[in-house]
Design a protein around this motif. Structure first.
Motif, short mmCIF file in Angstrom:
data_model
loop_
_atom_site.label_atom_id
_atom_site.label_comp_id
_atom_site.label_asym_id
_atom_site.label_seq_id
_atom_site.Cartn_x
_atom_site.Cartn_y
_atom_site.Cartn_z
N UNK A 258 -20.43 29.20 15.58
CA UNK A 258 -19.34 28.97 15.24
C UNK A 258 -18.69 27.60 15.32
N UNK A 259 -19.29 26.90 13.82
CA UNK A 259 -19.16 25.82 13.56
C UNK A 259 -17.40 25.54 13.74
N UNK A 260 -16.83 26.77 13.29
CA UNK A 260 -15.44 26.10 13.28
C UNK A 260 -14.76 26.26 11.79
N UNK A 261 -15.77 25.89 10.02
CA UNK A 261 -15.30 25.61 9.08
C UNK A 261 -14.96 26.65 8.31
N UNK A 262 -14.50 28.01 9.26
CA UNK A 262 -14.50 29.03 8.57
C UNK A 262 -13.94 29.58 9.79
N UNK A 263 -12.79 30.57 9.87
CA UNK A 263 -12.20 31.42 11.00
C UNK A 263 -10.78 31.96 10.49
N UNK A 264 -11.03 33.15 11.17
CA UNK A 264 -9.29 34.28 10.73
C UNK A 264 -8.30 33.36 11.13
N UNK A 265 -7.31 34.03 10.65
CA UNK A 265 -6.37 33.61 10.98
C UNK A 265 -5.05 34.68 11.59
N UNK A 266 -5.81 35.65 11.04
CA UNK A 266 -4.42 37.19 11.31
C UNK A 266 -5.08 37.29 12.70
N UNK B 134 -9.53 40.13 16.30
CA UNK B 134 -10.30 41.20 17.15
C UNK B 134 -11.10 41.24 16.09
N UNK B 135 -11.96 41.46 14.54
CA UNK B 135 -12.49 41.34 14.00
C UNK B 135 -13.66 40.55 14.54
N UNK B 136 -13.04 39.32 14.31
CA UNK B 136 -14.09 38.52 15.00
C UNK B 136 -14.69 38.26 16.53
N UNK B 137 -13.83 39.04 17.69
CA UNK B 137 -14.38 39.00 18.53
C UNK B 137 -15.66 40.18 18.27
N UNK B 138 -15.32 41.61 17.55
CA UNK B 138 -15.98 42.17 17.89
C UNK B 138 -17.29 41.74 16.92
N UNK B 139 -17.83 41.12 16.42
CA UNK B 139 -18.36 40.66 15.63
C UNK B 139 -19.59 39.91 16.32
N UNK B 140 -19.01 39.09 17.37
CA UNK B 140 -19.34 37.95 17.99
C UNK B 140 -20.91 38.96 19.19
N UNK B 141 -19.89 39.67 19.81
CA UNK B 141 -20.48 40.58 20.85
C UNK B 141 -21.33 41.56 20.17
N UNK B 142 -21.56 42.28 19.00
CA UNK B 142 -21.85 42.70 18.64
C UNK B 142 -23.29 41.98 18.04
N UNK C 150 -18.98 43.59 8.64
CA UNK C 150 -18.19 42.73 8.78
C UNK C 150 -17.96 41.32 8.05
N UNK C 151 -18.46 41.64 6.72
CA UNK C 151 -18.09 40.94 5.52
C UNK C 151 -17.09 41.42 5.10
N UNK C 152 -17.31 42.00 4.89
CA UNK C 152 -16.32 43.66 4.22
C UNK C 152 -15.26 43.36 4.75
N UNK C 153 -15.13 43.73 6.30
CA UNK C 153 -13.85 44.23 6.77
C UNK C 153 -13.49 42.88 7.02
N UNK C 154 -14.52 41.65 6.92
CA UNK C 154 -13.55 40.70 7.20
C UNK C 154 -12.76 40.38 5.93
N UNK C 155 -12.84 40.18 4.93
CA UNK C 155 -12.97 39.55 3.42
C UNK C 155 -11.29 40.86 2.91
N UNK C 156 -11.55 42.24 3.48
CA UNK C 156 -10.37 42.84 3.27
C UNK C 156 -8.66 42.39 4.77
N UNK C 157 -9.45 41.69 5.60
CA UNK C 157 -8.46 41.96 6.93
C UNK C 157 -7.92 40.42 6.45
N UNK C 158 -8.82 39.27 6.42
CA UNK C 158 -8.31 37.96 5.73
C UNK C 158 -7.32 37.18 4.56
N UNK C 159 -8.29 38.20 3.70
CA UNK C 159 -7.95 37.82 1.67
C UNK C 159 -7.13 39.56 1.55
N UNK C 160 -7.79 40.73 1.49
CA UNK C 160 -7.52 41.88 0.57
C UNK C 160 -6.57 42.49 1.26
#
Length: 441
Positions: free
Chosen positions: A380-388, A393-401, A342-352
């Motif tokens: 869920x501190x909220x200090x870092x969160x996806x904006x795209x 969608x990836x964040x929701x899958x991450x939480x359920x997983x 999830x960290x690799x996918x999140x970095x790709x979708x949000x920044x890469x």
């Protein structure tokens, strides 16, 4: 009448009134250890060590055991499946299994679970030390088959001759139980209460000493008093640890125990800080070592773990972690694998991919790992969160997983926790019964 290979070709087993006929050669490799031992018996005395009675005329071996349970055990010998007798206590059937030479692992899986649940509910847990100290009883030839020497003639079983030094060993054993088992006697309860009070006082002083008001110039007297209280607490813990080491049975085993290691970690920093103060003084040299001293003083927080010696709840937690280390490692593997994905996918979708404005919270995969951890654990501190949108969608899958992965090993850990709690509670109950007997005496 002869036994062994020269005996009669047919052997009759009478189990609780039900007769079974076997050839002597079949007994040689019989799956039940107690039955197969009959093949090697060379005298009637050897036979009576295996069974309860023997009829020479009928060549019949009598076992005073549950006949229906033995019938089910023979079904296991024939078909390879062992299940409980209907309408019979699981523990009673398990005792029959142990008598004939079977173990719990021979049961089918469903019956193994029933047996584990039953044992957990009835606190039938015994340590290896209990099995060694409790006298053997029940069954046929219990004193002989257990390897215990017979009593000399003219000596009553209830009046054994005390060996030399027995009084000293008894005193050491009582001292050891006083310091190791808080519920074993009145003195042990008083000692445990005093130790708990010292732990609480030391923790209160440690917490208060970190307050800014405590270290002001006007409160120098309070700081001096806290040092005196700290020295008294350390003196008590040191004396307690030394006495427990002296009265312990195995000194090497005493040093290896986790609680004793924690005691050493809690006591040693105080003496190190005192030696550093003596050798460096209160000048600039000590100021350069101030970080080390603060770390050493903060290690006194290990004193809280000393409470595990007096509370079943903390002991249960430690024993569960010890027995479930495989499940804990499996849980960490689950989290690490999911975190890497999830960290690799999140970095790709949000920044890469640079979709819109890059999210700096996902500038690298290690930075995205923090977001994966707090998401999978549903913090869920909220200090870092996806904006795209893809990132959300990836964040929701991450939480359920995370919920699913963290829940998978919980069942195993829960059952182990319940079993450890019942085991320690049963052990504590036995010492409480000995305490009640002390009051009655």
């Amino acid at each position: 009448m002869t036994f062994g290979r020269g005996g009669p070709p047919v052997v009759v087993l009478n189990v609780g009134g039900t007769r079974y006929s076997f050839s002597r050669e079949v007994l040689k490799d019989f799956p039940l250890r107690r039955v197969s031992r009959l093949h090697g018996c060379l005298s009637e005395q050897d036979v009576l060590e295996v069974c309860d009675d023997y009829d020479r005329e009928r060549n019949e071996y009598f076992f005073d055991r549950h006949s229906e349970a033995f019938g089910f055990i023979l079904l296991y010998v024939r078909y390879g499946h062992l299940r409980f007798v209907p309408h019979m206590c699981e523990l009673s059937f398990y005792n029959e299994m142990i008598y004939w030479g079977l173990e719990g692992s021979h049961l089918d899986y469903c019956c193994q679970r029933r047996l584990d649940d039953r044992m957990s509910d009835t606190y039938t847990f015994y340590s290896a030390e209990d099995i060694r100290t409790e006298p053997s009883g029940g069954g046929s030839g219990s004193s002989k088959s257990s390897g215990q020497p017979e009593q000399p003639k003219g000596q009553e079983s209830g009046d054994p001759v005390a060996p030399p030094g027995a009084g000293e060993k008894k005193w050491l054993e009582r001292m050891r139980r006083t310091f190791e088992e808080p519920t074993s006697s009145v003195a042990a309860q008083i000692l445990a209460t005093v130790s708990i009070l010292f732990v609480i006082v030391s923790m209160v002083v440690l917490c208060a000493s970190t307050m800014p008001e405590w270290r002001t110039a006007e409160n120098r007297s309070l700081e001096e008093q806290s040092r005196i209280i700290e020295a008294i607490c350390i003196g008590w813990f040191t004396a307690e640890c030394i006495v427990r080491f002296i009265v312990s049975k195995d000194k090497c085993e005493f040093v290896k125990r986790p609680l004793n290691i924690i005691d050493l970690l809690a006591i040693t920093p105080y003496y190190i800080s005192v030696l550093m103060t003596i050798f460096t003084g209160e000048n600039s040299q000590l100021q350069r070592a101030g970080v080390t001293l603060r770390v050493l003083r903060m290690m006194r927080i290990f004193w809280v773990i000393k409470l595990a010696r007096h509370f079943i709840g903390l002991q249960t937690l430690g024993l569960t972690l010890k027995r479930c280390y495989r499940e804990m490692v499996m849980l960490l593997v689950f989290v690490c694998v999911a975190m890497a994905i999830f960290s690799a996918l999140a970095q790709l979708l949000e920044h890469g991919l640079k979709i819109g404005k890059p999210n700096e919270g996902y500038a690298s995969i290690p930075a995205a790992c923090w977001w994966v951890i707090i998401s999978m654990t549903t913090v869920g501190y909220g200090d870092v969160c996806p904006i795209t949108i893809p990132g959300r969608i990836l964040g929701g899958i991450c939480v359920v997983s995370g919920i699913v992965l963290l829940a998978l090993p919980i069942t195993f850990i829960y059952h182990s926790f319940v079993q450890c709690y019942h085991e320690l509670k049963f052990r504590s109950a036995r010492y409480s019964r000995s305490l009640s007997a002390e009051f009655l005496d």
